[in-house]
Scaffold this motif. Structure first.
Motif, PDB file in Angstrom:
ATOM      1  N   SER A   1       0.633  -1.132   0.130  1.00  0.00           N
ATOM      2  CA  SER A   1      -0.043  -0.074  -0.072  1.00  0.00           C
ATOM      3  C   SER A   1       1.314   1.132   0.150  1.00  0.00           C
ATOM      4  N   ILE A   2       2.344   0.628   0.230  1.00  0.00           N
ATOM      5  CA  ILE A   2       2.970   2.501   0.573  1.00  0.00           C
ATOM      6  C   ILE A   2       3.180   2.563  -1.251  1.00  0.00           C
ATOM      7  N   GLU A   3       3.252   2.277  -2.073  1.00  0.00           N
ATOM      8  CA  GLU A   3       4.054   1.760  -2.986  1.00  0.00           C
ATOM      9  C   GLU A   3       3.218   2.691  -4.464  1.00  0.00           C
ATOM     10  N   HIS A   4       2.019   3.368  -4.321  1.00  0.00           N
ATOM     11  CA  HIS A   4       1.803   4.155  -5.410  1.00  0.00           C
ATOM     12  C   HIS A   4       1.944   5.301  -5.259  1.00  0.00           C
ATOM     13  N   PRO A   5       2.271   6.194  -4.326  1.00  0.00           N
ATOM     14  CA  PRO A   5       3.038   7.147  -4.596  1.00  0.00           C
ATOM     15  C   PRO A   5       3.822   7.799  -5.565  1.00  0.00           C
ATOM     16  N   THR A   6       4.833   6.258  -5.215  1.00  0.00           N
ATOM     17  CA  THR A   6       6.063   6.732  -6.293  1.00  0.00           C
ATOM     18  C   THR A   6       5.922   6.228  -7.641  1.00  0.00           C
ATOM     19  N   THR A   7       4.945   5.095  -7.831  1.00  0.00           N
ATOM     20  CA  THR A   7       4.345   4.808  -8.507  1.00  0.00           C
ATOM     21  C   THR A   7       4.142   5.989  -9.818  1.00  0.00           C
ATOM     22  N   SER A   8       3.330   6.905  -9.721  1.00  0.00           N
ATOM     23  CA  SER A   8       2.605   7.583 -10.165  1.00  0.00           C
ATOM     24  C   SER A   8       3.487   8.617 -10.382  1.00  0.00           C
ATOM     25  N   ARG A   9       4.637   8.699  -9.522  1.00  0.00           N
ATOM     26  CA  ARG A   9       5.645   9.761  -9.962  1.00  0.00           C
ATOM     27  C   ARG A   9       6.049   9.233 -11.065  1.00  0.00           C
ATOM     28  N   VAL A  10       7.139   8.182 -10.544  1.00  0.00           N
ATOM     29  CA  VAL A  10       8.000   7.087 -12.402  1.00  0.00           C
ATOM     30  C   VAL A  10       6.905   6.859 -13.203  1.00  0.00           C
ATOM     31  N   LEU A  11       5.389   6.523 -12.851  1.00  0.00           N
ATOM     32  CA  LEU A  11       4.860   6.632 -14.194  1.00  0.00           C
ATOM     33  C   LEU A  11       4.563   8.077 -15.207  1.00  0.00           C
ATOM     34  N   GLY A  12       4.817   8.920 -14.060  1.00  0.00           N
ATOM     35  CA  GLY A  12       4.698  10.468 -14.854  1.00  0.00           C
ATOM     36  C   GLY A  12       5.289   9.974 -15.850  1.00  0.00           C
ATOM     37  N   ALA A  13       6.560  10.168 -14.875  1.00  0.00           N
ATOM     38  CA  ALA A  13       8.123  10.914 -15.789  1.00  0.00           C
ATOM     39  C   ALA A  13       8.137  10.193 -16.511  1.00  0.00           C
ATOM     40  N   MET A  14       7.098   8.883 -16.897  1.00  0.00           N
ATOM     41  CA  MET A  14       8.129   7.942 -18.804  1.00  0.00           C
ATOM     42  C   MET A  14       6.518   8.761 -19.228  1.00  0.00           C
ATOM     43  N   PHE A  15       5.998   8.560 -18.783  1.00  0.00           N
ATOM     44  CA  PHE A  15       4.419   8.994 -19.962  1.00  0.00           C
ATOM     45  C   PHE A  15       4.375  10.774 -19.482  1.00  0.00           C
ATOM     46  N   ALA A  16       4.907  11.124 -20.379  1.00  0.00           N
ATOM     47  CA  ALA A  16       5.311  12.847 -19.163  1.00  0.00           C
ATOM     48  C   ALA A  16       3.779  14.072 -19.932  1.00  0.00           C
ATOM     49  N   ASP A  17       3.501  13.441 -21.483  1.00  0.00           N
ATOM     50  CA  ASP A  17       2.878  13.841 -22.243  1.00  0.00           C
ATOM     51  C   ASP A  17       1.600  14.064 -22.011  1.00  0.00           C
ATOM     52  N   GLN A  18       1.024  14.859 -21.968  1.00  0.00           N
ATOM     53  CA  GLN A  18      -0.779  15.460 -21.624  1.00  0.00           C
ATOM     54  C   GLN A  18      -1.476  15.999 -22.620  1.00  0.00           C
ATOM     55  N   LYS A  19      -0.702  15.287 -24.234  1.00  0.00           N
ATOM     56  CA  LYS A  19      -1.714  14.692 -25.416  1.00  0.00           C
ATOM     57  C   LYS A  19      -2.145  14.313 -25.153  1.00  0.00           C
TER      58      LYS A  19
END
Length: 448
Positions: free
Chosen positions: A139-157
């Motif tokens: 349960s402690i994973e998702h904040p970092t998971t979200s940041r890593v995925l956001g850095a991988m798939f950053a283009d909001q378009k």
């Protein structure tokens, strides 16, 4: 426009250990307290990534979590310097320290649920990080998971990111381990298949009696709404409670799908015939021809499936239309499973070849080839918008193996987790990794 299914494999973290934290995961519990080999685990995973890349499949890598998670320990009342926090946790609450050192994030099939742009209302690829709230250490994973995925798939378009669902039992969400997508082509509209273990509010659905059902119907429905999926593009099915009680803690331990094909065990689901008919009907509406391969219990028992992780395999489409099954070495070591696979590949059906990989370090903690990867269907434009630093290439493979050799230990026991030096080693390694993968600052120690 061409489209691809890209497999983003989780990189095993420097604190890979057998803490036995996952009740309901037979392999995790049976190997509890054994010494692990983080270096071997990471290199085994990288070898699989390289092999798939060399076979012509699109392959990426997803960074591990920062461990030990000192911030999580601080929230539980431990104070002082980082070294003191670890020392006090080791002395007063060793199970909490072990949980804060979990390397379970390597199984990125649990990281998030992903819906391709062809299925979503706004035409973007949608990601919802899984809350994994059935187990504290996950349960402690998702904040970092979200940041890593956001850095991988950053283009909001092209990409949309959603926060994890509320961290309560009614919305237990385990990500792509309970989600499969069927389609004719990856870039065309498909049918998203959500499998749940129980309903939080509807008593008509039976629940397992021994082990917890981690995914709720309500969580699956919420993800579908967040992603803007149409009713015609979604099928919900309940996993058989009796197989959960036999150690099938996620659907990807008893079934795997790809393209137009579902490969599943006879005992995997409730209301199987109704589910298959619904999948067939909805896929037909978008031009697909659904096919299923049922493995009978007379050939492979549920126990065989759990011990070998036959269904926790990667089912991959090849250019000629046939499919390749990536299985762990444990499948070859199980006589009934191996005999079944030999017959399957020689029958002239869709699955023409089986390739075996040694993933012992992962398998002993209860995760096979499918657990190690998050599937993301992307068209050419979307693939070009992905952070190029995380796409596997021969040079990146060489760099990452050198990085592992430099930073990882080759033996890890529970006592080693209490070593404050391990935290420094992990942070030094991850700081270098974010530069290699061009992720920017995604870890708490880089941000705070």
């Amino acid at each position: 426009m061409k489209s691809y299914e890209v497999n983003f494999d989780g990189l095993v973290g420097p604190t890979h250990n057998y803490g036995g934290l996952s009740y309901g995961n037979v392999a995790s519990q049976s190997n509890s307290q054994q010494s692990s080999n983080p270096k071997e685990a990471a290199l085994q995973g990288l070898a699989k990534m390289k092999a798939l890349m060399e076979m012509g499949f699109q392959q990426g890598v997803l960074a591990p979590q920062e461990r030990p998670d000192v911030a999580a320990l601080r929230r539980l009342g431990f104070s002082g310097t980082d070294a003191q926090v670890i020392e006090r946790a080791a002395k007063d609450a060793m199970p909490l320290l072990v949980a804060s050192c979990s390397a379970s994030s390597m199984w990125v099939a649990n990281a998030a649920t992903v819906s391709p742009s062809a299925d979503t209302a706004d035409g973007r690829v949608h990601f919802t990080a899984a809350n994994l709230n059935c187990k504290y250490h996950r349960s402690i994973e998702h904040p970092t998971t979200s940041r890593v995925l956001g850095a991988m798939f950053a283009d909001q378009k092209h990409f949309a990111h959603h926060a994890a669902l509320p961290a309560v039992a009614q919305f237990g969400d385990e990500g792509a381990a309970n989600h499969t997508r069927f389609c004719r082509e990856y870039g065309e509209a498909g049918v998203e298949f959500f499998v749940f273990g129980r309903s939080a509010f509807d008593t008509r659905y039976p629940a397992p009696q021994k082990y917890p059902a981690r995914q709720t119907l309500e969580a699956s429905q919420a993800v579908a709404r967040l992603h803007g999926l149409s009713d015609d593009g979604v099928v919900y099915a309940q996993q058989n409670p009796s197989v959960i009680d036999q150690g099938v803690f996620h659907n990807d331990v008893i079934a795997v799908g790809n393209g137009e094909v579902l490969f599943y065990h006879e005992d995997a689901f409730l209301e199987t015939e109704q589910m298959l008919a619904e999948l067939q009907g909805k896929l037909a509406k978008v031009g697909g021809q659904f096919q299923s391969i049922c493995v009978p219990r007379s050939a492979v028992t549920v126990e065989d499936a759990v011990r070998s992780y036959l269904f926790n395999s990667q089912l991959l489409s090849r250019p000629d239309g046939s499919m390749l099954l990536i299985v762990p070495e444990e499948c070859r070591g199980n006589e009934r499973v191996w005999q079944y696979l030999q017959g399957l590949t020689s029958s002239g059906g869709l699955i023409r070849e089986v390739k075996v990989f040694d993933l012992k370090q992962s398998m002993q903690n209860g995760g096979g080839p499918a657990c190690l990867r998050l599937r993301v269907a992307l068209n050419e434009t979307e693939l070009a918008a992905v952070n190029p630093g995380v796409i596997m290439t021969a040079p990146l493979y060489g760099t990452l193996t050198e990085w592992v050799d430099k930073h990882y230990r080759d033996r890890m026991t529970e006592n080693d987790l209490a070593d404050p030096q391990l935290l420094l080693e992990c942070r030094t390694a991850l700081d270098e990794l974010t530069q290699i993968l061009k992720l920017g600052s995604v870890y708490p120690f880089q941000i705070n």
